[in-house]
Write an enzyme that holds these catalytic residues in place. Structure first.
Site, short mmCIF file in Angstrom:
data_model
loop_
_atom_site.label_atom_id
_atom_site.label_comp_id
_atom_site.label_asym_id
_atom_site.label_seq_id
_atom_site.Cartn_x
_atom_site.Cartn_y
_atom_site.Cartn_z
N CYS A 81 0.84 -1.20 0.00
CA CYS A 81 0.00 0.00 0.00
C CYS A 81 0.88 1.26 0.00
CB CYS A 81 -0.97 -0.05 1.18
SG CYS A 81 -2.31 1.13 0.97
N HIS A 168 -3.71 -5.20 0.61
CA HIS A 168 -3.10 -5.70 1.85
C HIS A 168 -3.11 -7.23 1.91
CE1 HIS A 168 -2.68 -1.90 4.06
NE2 HIS A 168 -3.64 -1.50 3.25
N GLU A 170 -1.77 -9.03 4.15
CA GLU A 170 -1.73 -9.50 5.54
C GLU A 170 -3.10 -9.66 6.17
OE1 GLU A 170 -0.99 -6.57 4.42
OE2 GLU A 170 -1.39 -4.95 5.82
N SER A 222 2.36 -8.55 38.24
CA SER A 222 1.01 -7.99 38.36
C SER A 222 0.00 -9.10 38.61
CB SER A 222 0.64 -7.27 37.08
OG SER A 222 0.43 -8.23 36.06
N GLY A 223 0.45 -10.35 38.45
CA GLY A 223 -0.47 -11.45 38.63
C GLY A 223 -0.95 -12.01 37.30
N GLY A 224 -0.68 -11.29 36.21
CA GLY A 224 -1.09 -11.76 34.90
C GLY A 224 -0.02 -12.65 34.29
N ASP A 226 1.69 -12.24 31.60
CA ASP A 226 2.85 -11.56 31.00
C ASP A 226 3.97 -11.40 32.03
OD1 ASP A 226 0.90 -11.33 29.13
OD2 ASP A 226 0.62 -9.17 29.36
N SER A 227 3.60 -10.92 33.21
CA SER A 227 4.67 -10.67 34.18
C SER A 227 5.18 -11.98 34.79
CB SER A 227 4.22 -9.70 35.27
OG SER A 227 3.08 -10.18 35.92
#
Ligand code: XMP
Length: 511
Positions: A81, A168, A170, A222-224, A226-227
């Protein structure tokens, strides 16, 4: 060394999708700013370069332009694009302003099937979204596909292996978009599929070792997922030099602090420090209505607590956070072209005076990729299946000022929404399910008394990576149950509504 495709980001909301599609083919793909010098790119030794789309026009005063030298590197290039328009503009073709935007599905007529369209029939459906268009191709380029509104829908320089697509590949709506990208990655750039989540883990661990050396790291838990995943990776790299710190800002979900501490102690050997800092966070949020200001204050207060604690414990040089790629995109700093959506507190909300060096090993990953990493690292399913919960906690689900009463309502209502979804077997099938409260009130009758109580809004969305999301068409019976429980069990709530907006244009969290 693994093969890499570099994606130059001109500010399109789809840049991340391009990188993701490439990685789905087990080829590493890293995103770089659009103006990364050619010299710097060659240090990575990419096998191919993709130029992303952009909301800009090449004729804008501050149009984002790439280093022209990338076209002389001899590395295959694919412009998508705006990326195609940049190629035409820089290499001597011409780009014109369209009278109206071409948006949506269109039929592509393929004129040359020798490389990018290898294995295709004469026609295929693609998805267009552009205003400007390429009016004439640069010298040495051929037109390899056309559509009704775009006579130059795809172009190519065979000698230089430079390609441009007006549409596009993708996005899901381009029927064989993945095959076009595969042709580019494997047939044109000659990449090998070597990028695996396992190799991400090995690489991340050796990078952490190399960066941190013998210094000490404080990891914000944080409890999630990710951390937790961040902590598990860092622990594998530096062991005892890691300390995790879990700060309770008073905006956690019901019983969350106890649950997190238990999961942590049952599963990990690392040090954990728990700090109840709820009073100081809540007192700083008094009287603050603006959502961005709330996020800024929470980000700043977090760093204050980390800094104090680091001084108490002695000598931490690094702060580790579970920042993911969507957090980075959506917090795009002012000055970058992707417009800033909201400040995810662990990205752009960090104060200038922070002395820690930042360690963010998951910065290039998406949530579903983090889940794979977490499973390979042996994290407990309780954590892996937990819905994402934002760092600033319930404050982003409380519109207007954060008050004790609204926290109580939000916390109880959030619990009921999650609980009912679990009972119905739907919790694992949706991305997030929660409740929101603001200052809007409505009349209701409790017992024989008329009260003017809060309106609680339920939000349940499905998503793959949090970048886009659809609201979930929950069965009426479940909505009814949730509504009944909230009005019966949560004091001072009279109405319950359901959010039926998808992302975009909405975001998942309301503030
Ligand atoms: P939005 O609301 O931006 O959310 O559509 C996308 C995803 O990110 C989560 N989110 C955050 N996570 N810090 C975080 O760690 C934050 O400040 C933050 N804000 C939103 C949100 O819950 C959703 O999963």
């Amino acid at each position: 060394m693994e093969d890499i495709i570099a994606v130059l980001d001109f500010g399109s909301q789809y840049t991340h999708l391009i990188a993701r599609r490439i990685r789905e083919n087990e080829v590493r793909s890293d995103i770089f700013p659009f103006d990364t010098p050619a010299k710097e790119l060659t240090l990575m030794d990419p096998k191919g370069i993709v130029l992303s789309g952009s909301p800009a026009s090449v004729y804008d005063k501050d149009a984002p332009l790439c280093d022209k030298k990338i076209f002389d590197l001899g590395i295959p290039i694919l412009g998508i694009c705006y990326g195609m328009q940049i190629i035409a503009y820089i290499l001597g073709g011409s780009v014109k302003k369209g009278k109206k935007r071409e948006y949506g599905k269109t039929e592509l007529i393929i004129k040359d099937k020798s490389d990018l369209f290898q294995g295709f029939n004469d026609k295929t459906i693609v998805w267009m979204s552009h205003g400007d268009y390429v009016d004439s191709v640069p010298k040495g380029f051929d037109v390899i596909a056309e559509s009704e509104n775009s006579p130059i829908a795809a172009m190519r320089s065979k000698d230089k292996k430079i390609f441009g697509l007006q549409f596009h590949p993708e996005v899901f709506h381009t029927e064989r978009g993945i095959d076009i990208l595969k042709n580019f990655i494997f047939n044109i750039c000659n990449c090998k599929s070597t990028w695996k989540i396992e190799s991400f883990i090995e690489k991340a661990i050796s990078e952490i070792k190399c960066k941190v050396g013998n210094e000490k790291v404080l990891c914000a838990l944080s409890g999630g997922i990710d951390s937790f995943t961040t902590a598990a990776l860092i622990y594998r790299a530096i062991g005892e030099n890691l300390t995790c710190i879990f700060i309770d800002h008073g905006l956690l979900r019901k019983d969350e602090a106890q649950q997190i501490i238990k999961i942590f102690n049952d599963n990990f050997k690392m040090n954990l420090i728990y700090i109840d800092a709820s009073k100081r966070f809540l007192s700083r949020l008094k009287g603050v209505n603006d959502p961005e200001e709330k996020r800024r204050i929470i980000g700043e207060e977090f760093i204050k607590v980390f800094t104090e604690e680091s001084k108490n414990l002695g000598g931490f040089q690094w702060l580790a956070q579970g920042t993911l790629y969507p957090d980075v995109i959506e917090s795009a700093k002012a000055g970058s072209i992707a417009s800033r959506i909201k400040t995810h507190h662990n990205v752009a909300g960090l104060p200038d005076w922070m002395e820690f060096k930042l360690l963010e090993p998951l910065r290039m990953l998406y949530k579903d990729e983090v889940r794979k990493v977490a499973r390979l690292l042996g994290l407990p399913e309780d954590i892996i299946r937990r819905h994402p919960f934002p760092g600033p906690g319930l404050s982003v689900r409380i519109m207007g000022e954060v008050t004790e009463e609204k926290i109580k309502i939000c916390r109880e209502a959030n619990y009921i929404v999650e609980d009912e979804l679990k009972r119905a077997g739907l919790y694992d099938k949706v991305w997030q399910a929660f409740a929101i409260v603001g200052d809007d009130k409505a009349v209701g009758v409790v017992g024989d008394k008329k009260i003017f109580g809060h309106i609680v809004t339920i939000r349940v969305v499905e998503s793959v990576d949090g970048m886009t999301a659809n609201w979930v068409k929950l069965p009426y019976e479940i909505l009814e149950k949730i509504s009944n429980r909230i009005t019966n069990e949560v004091p001072n709530v009279t109405w319950v509504s359901y959010a039926i907006s998808s992302k975009p244009p909405s975001t998942i969290e309301p503030c």
